[in-house]
Every structure is written in structure tokens, then in C-alpha cells.
Write an enzyme that holds these catalytic residues in place. Structure first.
Site, mmCIF file in Angstrom:
data_model
loop_
_atom_site.group_PDB
_atom_site.id
_atom_site.type_symbol
_atom_site.label_atom_id
_atom_site.label_comp_id
_atom_site.label_asym_id
_atom_site.label_seq_id
_atom_site.Cartn_x
_atom_site.Cartn_y
_atom_site.Cartn_z
ATOM 1 N N GLN A 78 0.842 -1.194 0.000
ATOM 2 C CA GLN A 78 0.000 0.000 0.000
ATOM 3 C C GLN A 78 0.876 1.243 0.000
ATOM 4 O O GLN A 78 1.777 1.396 0.828
ATOM 5 C CB GLN A 78 -0.933 0.064 1.212
ATOM 6 C CG GLN A 78 -1.888 1.258 1.088
ATOM 7 C CD GLN A 78 -2.863 1.404 2.221
ATOM 8 O OE1 GLN A 78 -2.458 1.696 3.349
ATOM 9 N NE2 GLN A 78 -4.152 1.220 1.940
ATOM 10 N N CYS A 108 -6.800 6.783 4.848
ATOM 11 C CA CYS A 108 -6.205 7.037 6.158
ATOM 12 C C CYS A 108 -6.469 8.472 6.594
ATOM 13 O O CYS A 108 -6.202 9.416 5.839
ATOM 14 C CB CYS A 108 -4.703 6.775 6.103
ATOM 15 S SG CYS A 108 -3.873 7.051 7.689
ATOM 16 N N GLY A 220 -14.195 -2.635 7.598
ATOM 17 C CA GLY A 220 -14.697 -1.822 8.692
ATOM 18 C C GLY A 220 -15.585 -2.581 9.658
ATOM 19 O O GLY A 220 -16.680 -2.988 9.289
ATOM 20 N N GLY A 221 -15.109 -2.792 10.876
ATOM 21 C CA GLY A 221 -15.932 -3.369 11.929
ATOM 22 C C GLY A 221 -16.330 -4.814 11.737
ATOM 23 O O GLY A 221 -17.284 -5.280 12.372
ATOM 24 N N ARG A 242 -8.488 -5.154 12.705
ATOM 25 C CA ARG A 242 -8.087 -5.440 14.084
ATOM 26 C C ARG A 242 -8.473 -6.840 14.549
ATOM 27 O O ARG A 242 -7.768 -7.434 15.369
ATOM 28 C CB ARG A 242 -8.677 -4.379 15.013
ATOM 29 C CG ARG A 242 -7.937 -3.047 14.931
ATOM 30 C CD ARG A 242 -8.704 -1.930 15.616
ATOM 31 N NE ARG A 242 -9.878 -1.554 14.850
ATOM 32 C CZ ARG A 242 -10.837 -0.758 15.295
ATOM 33 N NH1 ARG A 242 -10.763 -0.270 16.516
ATOM 34 N NH2 ARG A 242 -11.868 -0.437 14.532
#
Length: 342
Positions: A78, A108, A220-221, A242
């Protein structure tokens, strides 16, 4: 026992020939040691580097910034930047280093990327992103992709995301990964931007309907493979962040649950592979903790996991610590009790 990564010598089909499960680029986390570790758990996931600024790729220590192991493939680099010529040059350098994909960061929200006029603030200048992608695509032999948000600040996500997608696909982008949140460039910290703006998965689904023949991935999430499977009913790819880093054992189920592969991972073999890798790294002047810091969550939820974390967090940081620390940590896991509980 957990599902196996199979034959690492068989790379499988092209990166975007079918559904994709990716581990997101994460600053200070997805370095080469993290990626090598994640690859021991699944051969199917597409792995991403940390974001590297194009100027650093061109002028910095390339081996330190871009070095990778053959075992990491498929792995994407990236890049951060907003100068089409510099991004094109950095993309060529990354391709020459052996990366399987080059990704442009348009998501970001950190202060550092805002001051450099790249990252999420590029959502405000879709024409410039289009120029960047076109320059990166020129002469490229590997996929050029983009990772973005659904919008920033007061933008309307319906128009902002469409404008970005229209431009990058017109420029030849091979895939668009969308973090299904806005980024608030003023008023929220980078950490808060990962949690506070509400998720809008439906907006990404609508983008996929608009582009049925283009690869659209979602991020996301997303915390479980069950959630990932549900998203794959609507889009082409799912990116874990995460959840994959803090509980990496989730990656060991990717092959079986998302791709129907047979086989199981031998946890002892994973530790052995990481021990051999650590020995090579230490022999080259590195430290065990450079590697074990990514492994502390491997046995999350199993009996003995707390002791495993303690050993890696303390013993592995001591001067002269060697691969034997991994075996000591593994001995703390009570696999018999875990099997009975299952």
C-alpha cells in the site's frame, strides 16, 4: 487443531478471480514479520503491507521499507501519496520487489497524511485520484487497486463514493476496497475515526450493484468469519483489520469456512515455523520481540492463553531471547482441556 493453509507452492487463481479475504494494511502492525506469521495460518488470505509513502520508497532504505519473504505471497504494497509521477515510480519499485498488487491509500485520516495531502483527504479530489491511478497503471504488470472511505467530513456518501469509483475504474483500477465509514478530518483522532463514524455497509452494497462487473471489497468493523460470509453475499471481498491482528487464530479458519478447503493447521507446526523464522531473524541482528509481538493473541480464548501472552510479552523481550521462548509459551496452552470444552 485448526484448518490448514495447504500447499504454499500453489498460488491459486489470480488475485481477483474470485472472492477475496484480505488482512487490512495497518500502520505499525502489518510488517513483514506479521505477514509471515499470518501466512502460516492461511494460504488463502491476501496480505497487505503497512502504508509506505511514495517519497520514502523512492528515496529511502528500500530493503527496510519493502523487504518481504517469498512465503508471504500473495501480498500487496500500500502506497501513500498524491503525486502521479512519484506514485508511478514507487509502484514500479514495489512491483520489482515482488509485490503482487499495488494499492493506493485514499482512506487514512491521520494528521500526518493530511499534512502531506494524501490519504482520506483525497476523497475531496477524485480527479487527482484518477490521475494517480492512471499513472500507476501505465506499464504495470500487477493489479493496481484503491482503498477509500465512503466520504469525508460533510460530503454526501452517495455522490462522493460514486465520483471516486467512477474515476478510478475509468483509469483502470482492478479493485476498490471501501472502508464503510466516513472519515472526519477535523474533530476526530485517527483512533476515533476507526470507531465513531457509523458504519454504512448498505452504501457499499449499493456501489456493488452499480458496478456488478467490477471488484468491490468491504472493510470496517468486521469481527467474525460469519459476518464476512454475510458480506460476501453482497460484495466480492472482505477485509479484516483489528480482528485479524488481535485474534489471529481467526485466520486459521478462513480456508475451510470461506473457501471450503480441507485440512487442519497443526499448531505445533505453526510455532515451529515461527521459531525457525525467528532464528534466522536473530542471526541477522534482529530481536525475538520483533516477531512475537504479533503472536500474543494466537490462542485467544483457549485455556492457558493468558500465560502464553505473558511469556511472549516478557520473556521474548529480554536480551538474548531465542526461539525456545516460543516453545515455552506453547507449553502453557492446555489443548486437552480445550478439546474437551469444544
Amino acid at each position: 487443531m485448526i484448518p490448514s493453509h495447504g500447499n504454499p507452492e500453489d498460488p491459486g487463481p489470480g488475485l481477483y478471480a474470485g472472492r477475496v479475504l484480505a488482512v487490512a494494511p495497518m500502520m505499525d502492525w502489518t510488517d513483514r514479520h506479521c505477514r509471515f506469521f499470518h501466512r502460516q495460518l492461511t494460504r488463502r488470505a491476501l496480505l497487505y503491507s503497512e502504508m509506505v509513502v511514495a517519497d520514502a520508497v523512492i528515496n529511502g532504505n528500500r530493503e527496510r521499507l519493502l523487504g518481504l519473504s517469498p512465503e508471504e505471497h500473495p501480498v500487496a504494497l500500500q502506497l501513500g501519496g498524491s503525486d502521479p509521477a512519484k506514485l508511478a515510480q514507487a509502484a514500479r519499485i514495489g512491483e520489482d520487489f515482488g509485490y503482487d498488487e499495488i494499492n493506493l491509500n485514499v482512506g487514512c485520516p491521520s494528521d500526518r497524511v493530511q499534512s502531506g495531502t494524501f490519504g482520506a483527504c483525497l476523497m475531496k479530489t477524485p480527479a487527482l485520484v484518477t490521475e494517480c491511478v492512471a499513472a500507476m497503471k501505465d506499464g504495470s504488470r500487477v493489479p493496481i487497486t484503491v482503498k477509500c472511505r465512503i466520504g469525508v467530513d460533510d460530503q454526501d456518501p452517495e455522490t462522493a463514493l460514486d465520483a471516486l469509483a467512477d474515476g478510478v475504474f475509468a483509469a483502470g483500477a482492478d479493485a476498490l476496497w471501501v472502508h464503510a465509514r466516513k472519515a472526519w478530518l477535523e474533530g476526530l483522532s485517527p483512533k476515533e475515526n476507526r470507531d465513531i463514524p457509523p458504519l454504512d455497509y448498505e452504501r457499499v452494497y449499493r456501489l456493488k450493484k452499480r458496478y456488478p462487473n467490477r471488484f468491490i471489497g468491504i472493510n470496517g468493523g468486521i469481527n467474525t468469519l460469519h459476518e464476512a460470509q454475510n458480506h460476501l453475499d453482497h460484495v466480492d471481498g472482505v477485509m479484516l483489520g483489528r480482528a485479524a491482528y488481535h485474534t489471529p487464530g481467526i485466520l486459521a479458519f478462513v480456508n475451510a469456512e470461506l473457501f471450503g478447503d480441507a485440512g487442519e493447521v497443526d499448531c505445533m507446526a505453526v510455532i515451529d515455523a515461527m521459531g525457525a523464522y525467528a532464528a534466522r531473524h536473530i542471526a541477522q541482528g534482529g530481536r525475538l520481540a520483533h516477531i512475537t509481538r504479533h503472536m500474543v493473541g494466537l490462542f485467544h480464548g483457549l485455556p492457558g492463553a493468558r500465560r502464553f501472552r505473558q511469556i511472549l510479552s516478557t520473556d521474548a523481550t529480554r536480551p538474548g531471547a531465542g526461539p525456545e521462548v516460543l516453545q515455552s509459551a506453547l507449553a502453557a496452552i492446555d489443548f486437552d482441556r480445550a478439546g474437551k470444552a469444544a
